[in-house]
Design a protein around this motif. Structure first.
Motif, PDB file in Angstrom:
ATOM      1  N   GLU B 243     -15.776   4.570 -16.072  1.00 25.52           N
ATOM      2  CA  GLU B 243     -16.306   4.942 -14.744  1.00 25.52           C
ATOM      3  C   GLU B 243     -16.352   3.712 -13.825  1.00 25.52           C
ATOM      4  O   GLU B 243     -16.842   2.668 -14.221  1.00 25.52           O
ATOM      5  CB  GLU B 243     -17.735   5.483 -14.960  1.00 25.52           C
ATOM      6  N   GLY B 244     -15.833   3.855 -12.622  1.00 28.32           N
ATOM      7  CA  GLY B 244     -15.948   2.761 -11.657  1.00 28.32           C
ATOM      8  C   GLY B 244     -14.766   1.807 -11.655  1.00 28.32           C
ATOM      9  O   GLY B 244     -14.563   1.072 -10.693  1.00 28.32           O
ATOM     10  N   ILE B 245     -13.984   1.807 -12.720  1.00 26.72           N
ATOM     11  CA  ILE B 245     -12.892   0.825 -12.827  1.00 26.72           C
ATOM     12  C   ILE B 245     -11.798   1.103 -11.787  1.00 26.72           C
ATOM     13  O   ILE B 245     -11.230   0.179 -11.213  1.00 26.72           O
ATOM     14  CB  ILE B 245     -12.329   0.805 -14.264  1.00 26.72           C
ATOM     15  N   VAL B 246     -11.557   2.387 -11.517  1.00 24.72           N
ATOM     16  CA  VAL B 246     -10.509   2.712 -10.538  1.00 24.72           C
ATOM     17  C   VAL B 246     -10.902   2.216  -9.135  1.00 24.72           C
ATOM     18  O   VAL B 246     -10.044   1.851  -8.326  1.00 24.72           O
ATOM     19  CB  VAL B 246     -10.176   4.235 -10.588  1.00 24.72           C
ATOM     20  N   GLY B 247     -12.208   2.140  -8.870  1.00 26.06           N
ATOM     21  CA  GLY B 247     -12.701   1.581  -7.607  1.00 26.06           C
ATOM     22  C   GLY B 247     -12.425   0.093  -7.523  1.00 26.06           C
ATOM     23  O   GLY B 247     -12.026  -0.426  -6.474  1.00 26.06           O
ATOM     24  N   ASP B 256      -3.134   0.298  -1.689  1.00 26.55           N
ATOM     25  CA  ASP B 256      -3.522   1.505  -0.976  1.00 26.55           C
ATOM     26  C   ASP B 256      -3.992   2.575  -1.969  1.00 26.55           C
ATOM     27  O   ASP B 256      -5.006   3.220  -1.751  1.00 26.55           O
ATOM     28  CB  ASP B 256      -2.340   2.012  -0.147  1.00 26.55           C
ATOM     29  N   ILE B 257      -3.242   2.730  -3.063  1.00 24.93           N
ATOM     30  CA  ILE B 257      -3.592   3.770  -4.036  1.00 24.93           C
ATOM     31  C   ILE B 257      -3.767   3.165  -5.429  1.00 24.93           C
ATOM     32  O   ILE B 257      -2.931   2.386  -5.892  1.00 24.93           O
ATOM     33  CB  ILE B 257      -2.505   4.871  -4.079  1.00 24.93           C
ATOM     34  N   ALA B 258      -4.880   3.520  -6.078  1.00 24.94           N
ATOM     35  CA  ALA B 258      -5.153   3.084  -7.448  1.00 24.94           C
ATOM     36  C   ALA B 258      -5.203   4.307  -8.361  1.00 24.94           C
ATOM     37  O   ALA B 258      -5.781   5.330  -8.001  1.00 24.94           O
ATOM     38  CB  ALA B 258      -6.472   2.326  -7.513  1.00 24.94           C
ATOM     39  N   SER B 272      -7.411   9.741 -12.625  1.00 27.53           N
ATOM     40  CA  SER B 272      -8.323   9.506 -11.489  1.00 27.53           C
ATOM     41  C   SER B 272      -7.598   8.658 -10.463  1.00 27.53           C
ATOM     42  O   SER B 272      -6.995   7.647 -10.812  1.00 27.53           O
ATOM     43  CB  SER B 272      -9.576   8.754 -11.940  1.00 27.53           C
ATOM     44  N   MET B 273      -7.676   9.063  -9.211  1.00 27.17           N
ATOM     45  CA  MET B 273      -6.990   8.316  -8.150  1.00 27.17           C
ATOM     46  C   MET B 273      -7.941   7.981  -7.006  1.00 27.17           C
ATOM     47  O   MET B 273      -8.837   8.762  -6.684  1.00 27.17           O
ATOM     48  CB  MET B 273      -5.821   9.147  -7.613  1.00 27.17           C
ATOM     49  N   ARG B 274      -7.729   6.800  -6.417  1.00 21.99           N
ATOM     50  CA  ARG B 274      -8.495   6.384  -5.240  1.00 21.99           C
ATOM     51  C   ARG B 274      -7.531   5.844  -4.204  1.00 21.99           C
ATOM     52  O   ARG B 274      -6.558   5.181  -4.566  1.00 21.99           O
ATOM     53  CB  ARG B 274      -9.491   5.263  -5.588  1.00 21.99           C
ATOM     54  N   ALA B 275      -7.809   6.113  -2.934  1.00 26.03           N
ATOM     55  CA  ALA B 275      -6.946   5.611  -1.862  1.00 26.03           C
ATOM     56  C   ALA B 275      -7.756   4.842  -0.839  1.00 26.03           C
ATOM     57  O   ALA B 275      -8.941   5.099  -0.646  1.00 26.03           O
ATOM     58  CB  ALA B 275      -6.236   6.767  -1.175  1.00 26.03           C
ATOM     59  N   LYS B 276      -7.118   3.866  -0.188  1.00 28.43           N
ATOM     60  CA  LYS B 276      -7.725   3.222   0.987  1.00 28.43           C
ATOM     61  C   LYS B 276      -7.270   3.979   2.227  1.00 28.43           C
ATOM     62  O   LYS B 276      -8.068   4.484   2.984  1.00 28.43           O
ATOM     63  CB  LYS B 276      -7.282   1.757   1.078  1.00 28.43           C
ATOM     64  N   GLU B 277      -5.947   4.035   2.415  1.00 34.33           N
ATOM     65  CA  GLU B 277      -5.384   4.686   3.596  1.00 34.33           C
ATOM     66  C   GLU B 277      -4.698   6.003   3.241  1.00 34.33           C
ATOM     67  O   GLU B 277      -4.747   6.954   4.004  1.00 34.33           O
ATOM     68  CB  GLU B 277      -4.341   3.765   4.271  1.00 34.33           C
ATOM     69  N   GLY B 278      -4.032   6.026   2.108  1.00 36.96           N
ATOM     70  CA  GLY B 278      -3.219   7.186   1.723  1.00 36.96           C
ATOM     71  C   GLY B 278      -4.058   8.417   1.389  1.00 36.96           C
ATOM     72  O   GLY B 278      -5.277   8.420   1.508  1.00 36.96           O
ATOM     73  N   ASN B 279      -3.359   9.480   0.962  1.00 41.61           N
ATOM     74  CA  ASN B 279      -4.002  10.750   0.628  1.00 41.61           C
ATOM     75  C   ASN B 279      -3.723  11.068  -0.842  1.00 41.61           C
ATOM     76  O   ASN B 279      -2.619  11.479  -1.193  1.00 41.61           O
ATOM     77  CB  ASN B 279      -3.441  11.839   1.545  1.00 41.61           C
ATOM     78  N   VAL B 280      -4.703  10.855  -1.698  1.00 38.87           N
ATOM     79  CA  VAL B 280      -4.484  11.140  -3.121  1.00 38.87           C
ATOM     80  C   VAL B 280      -4.793  12.591  -3.450  1.00 38.87           C
ATOM     81  O   VAL B 280      -4.395  13.088  -4.501  1.00 38.87           O
ATOM     82  CB  VAL B 280      -5.283  10.188  -4.046  1.00 38.87           C
ATOM     83  N   SER B 281      -5.486  13.269  -2.556  1.00 40.20           N
ATOM     84  CA  SER B 281      -5.792  14.674  -2.803  1.00 40.20           C
ATOM     85  C   SER B 281      -4.499  15.480  -2.915  1.00 40.20           C
ATOM     86  O   SER B 281      -4.333  16.290  -3.813  1.00 40.20           O
ATOM     87  CB  SER B 281      -6.660  15.218  -1.666  1.00 40.20           C
ATOM     88  N   GLU B 282      -3.540  15.212  -2.030  1.00 44.18           N
ATOM     89  CA  GLU B 282      -2.290  15.991  -2.053  1.00 44.18           C
ATOM     90  C   GLU B 282      -1.476  15.702  -3.312  1.00 44.18           C
ATOM     91  O   GLU B 282      -0.776  16.583  -3.811  1.00 44.18           O
ATOM     92  CB  GLU B 282      -1.473  15.790  -0.769  1.00 44.18           C
ATOM     93  N   ILE B 283      -1.588  14.503  -3.835  1.00 43.60           N
ATOM     94  CA  ILE B 283      -0.898  14.195  -5.097  1.00 43.60           C
ATOM     95  C   ILE B 283      -1.567  14.976  -6.233  1.00 43.60           C
ATOM     96  O   ILE B 283      -0.909  15.614  -7.056  1.00 43.60           O
ATOM     97  CB  ILE B 283      -0.927  12.679  -5.408  1.00 43.60           C
ATOM     98  N   ALA B 284      -2.897  14.951  -6.247  1.00 36.59           N
ATOM     99  CA  ALA B 284      -3.643  15.655  -7.302  1.00 36.59           C
ATOM    100  C   ALA B 284      -3.345  17.153  -7.275  1.00 36.59           C
ATOM    101  O   ALA B 284      -3.161  17.784  -8.330  1.00 36.59           O
ATOM    102  CB  ALA B 284      -5.140  15.402  -7.133  1.00 36.59           C
TER     103      ALA B 284
END
Lengths: 322, 322
Positions: B243-247, B256-258, B272-284
């Motif tokens: 938990e938290g590592i992807v952040g 941009d994407i982790a 688990s995906m995190r984005a700064k600018e991009g959109n990871v929701s659409e990938i998920a």
């Protein structure tokens, strides 16, 4: 040693024209943030002031250098004032010591209690969480025009040296000063993003390599890890990228003392220590170093493995004595 | 919806005897810290007050429960006052909604701008960085005796919800209130140690192992890493320790994407995906998952290496399309 007043220091700066400002080597947020803040304030008063440096500005602090830093020491030889900030020993700026000493008047502003007070005028206050707090007081005594850039620089100084207001050095005054910085246009979020959301991959990778080989000892009360040149090479990192890792090591449950042993040069090993309850200053002093009760360090000769063993033994003894 | 005044809310509490206090589910430092602070203040005034909970207190927050928490809802059925803190929707305390509603008077104190104001009396202030800031104001209106324990609880509320005073919600007021809490005996260091210095060695070690093999791709814009069962074993860790590592991965400069790819079970891989600018929701969503634009996830069948490769390709495509 008695402190001078901020008014006396402000007067000395008022009467000076050329002013060289000296943060310590391996500069951190407090050293560079404090130096930049006073430099900008002095320039706004028409002075020829610069932050004189001898080593690289860490990536995450580069935003603090708004054309204030110079490596051109010659420009500040025989300056009207040499001002060292966040350090009080010549050994903390070895390559610049002669230029510092050539200044017509030396001033020292520092919050390290072990500071030697090498100035003609000194303000050493070990109760300040950051030198940035003292610079804020000095700016008030100078009747300086504190703008957004200065406010952000002082916030950077205070937030980094207090571990984001979590370390034991944090006081009512730390929060009071930050509160007042908002009145000068502080953008704490923007500054925090610059400081913390700009980690290099090499740094994170180095942390990974260091932490994956860290060792817990003294019945779970202490943790030790090394940074070798080989590890730096593997991570594509610089030694400065190991900054902060010893704090992460201390954050482990049950850990009282964390020790990071760094191979700075062949045969030159730098040790950084952090404590929750224990006293790492007294351990550092035993090996010719110094610092605060909760954060201290020393430099030893020898190879990495030998120094690691020596420090491990010293920490074990210190924890047993309690 | 108009807010009531803190004075009106203080008066309502003054006239009550039994008071049930309701933090939201999956409580965080602000929810429990705020609830504990007002509960202790009310008890000091001779009230029968408790923090009514329906789920587990996270380990690092357990120090906030000084015998204030109870799972015994019956005790607060038809209480004189039901007070919800740090939440303003019944869905935020689903198992306790009926008991809350059975209260003779309902009060809601919250800093979420989406709060519905479900109380007879409400104080909703989206400009407050933490509900703890509002509770502090309420305690002043109550003329409460703020002691060290209350001060520490409010500090815990404010420091966690502001990300240690770094998030964009942090204001002058946050620092002003913390400054004043020192006058009531705040021990910010002790509280911070409880909140943050209780990481398990297994967790830190796991982070090390994960980060030492993380890979940057897509021209430095993305980073991917795996957590295998073998890595968990090596670190002595559980999957929840990741938990938290992807952040942390996202905080790297230029990223941009982790993406963190986790071996949950044999052949079951959670991403688990995190984005700064991009959109990871659409990938998920493409892989049958979902979430927010900046934080999303999905679950795939297959082996770790194959899923890693697949995600890497999907992220690369997504970043190229921009």
């Amino acid at each position: 040693m008695n402190n001078n007043t901020f008014k006396e220091i402000a007067d000395a700066l008022e009467h000076a024209y050329t002013i060289g400002i000296y943060p310590h080597i391996l500069m951190d947020g407090d050293a560079l943030g404090s130096a930049a803040a006073i430099c900008i304030a002095l320039r706004k008063k028409g002075k020829d002031a610069s932050v004189v440096i001898e080593d690289k500005i860490p990536d995450n602090l580069s935003f603090l250098d708004r054309n204030v830093c110079t490596s051109d020491q010659k420009r500040y030889e025989h300056a009207d004032v040499s001002l060292c900030v966040d350090c009080g020993e010549l050994s903390r700026f070895p390559e610049r010591a002669d230029t510092f000493l050539s200044g017509k008047k030396k001033i020292c502003i520092d919050h390290h209690p072990t500071s030697e007070g090498i100035g003609d005028l000194n303000y050493i206050d070990g109760s300040a969480a950051a030198t940035g707090e003292l610079i804020y007081e000095l700016l008030l005594a100078m009747d300086a025009d504190i703008d957004t850039v200065i406010a952000n620089s002082l916030f950077a100084a205070i937030t980094t040296d207090t571990g984001n207001f979590q370390y034991s050095n944090t006081t009512r005054r730390s929060h009071e000063i930050v509160m007042k910085l908002y009145d000068h246009g502080l953008d704490s979020y923007d500054t925090s993003v610059m400081l913390y959301e700009n980690e290099s991959f090499a740094k994170i990778r180095l942390m990974g390599i260091i932490m994956s080989e860290a060792e817990v000892f003294a019945g779970g009360k202490a943790i030790i890890a090394c940074v070798s040149n080989e590890m730096l090479r593997q991570a594509g990192a610089q030694m400065e990228d190991s900054e902060g890792i010893v704090g992460t090591m201390r954050s482990i449950k049950g850990i009282d003392i964390a020790v990071l042993v760094k191979e700075v040069k062949d045969n030159v090993i730098k040790v950084s220590m952090r404590a929750k309850e224990g006293n790492v200053s007294e351990i550092a002093v035993r090996f010719g170093g110094g610092g605060h009760v909760k954060a201290a360090g020393c430099t030893l000769n020898g190879d990495l493995a030998a120094v690691r063993k020596k420090m491990q033994k010293a920490v074990e003894e210190s924890l047993c004595r309690e």
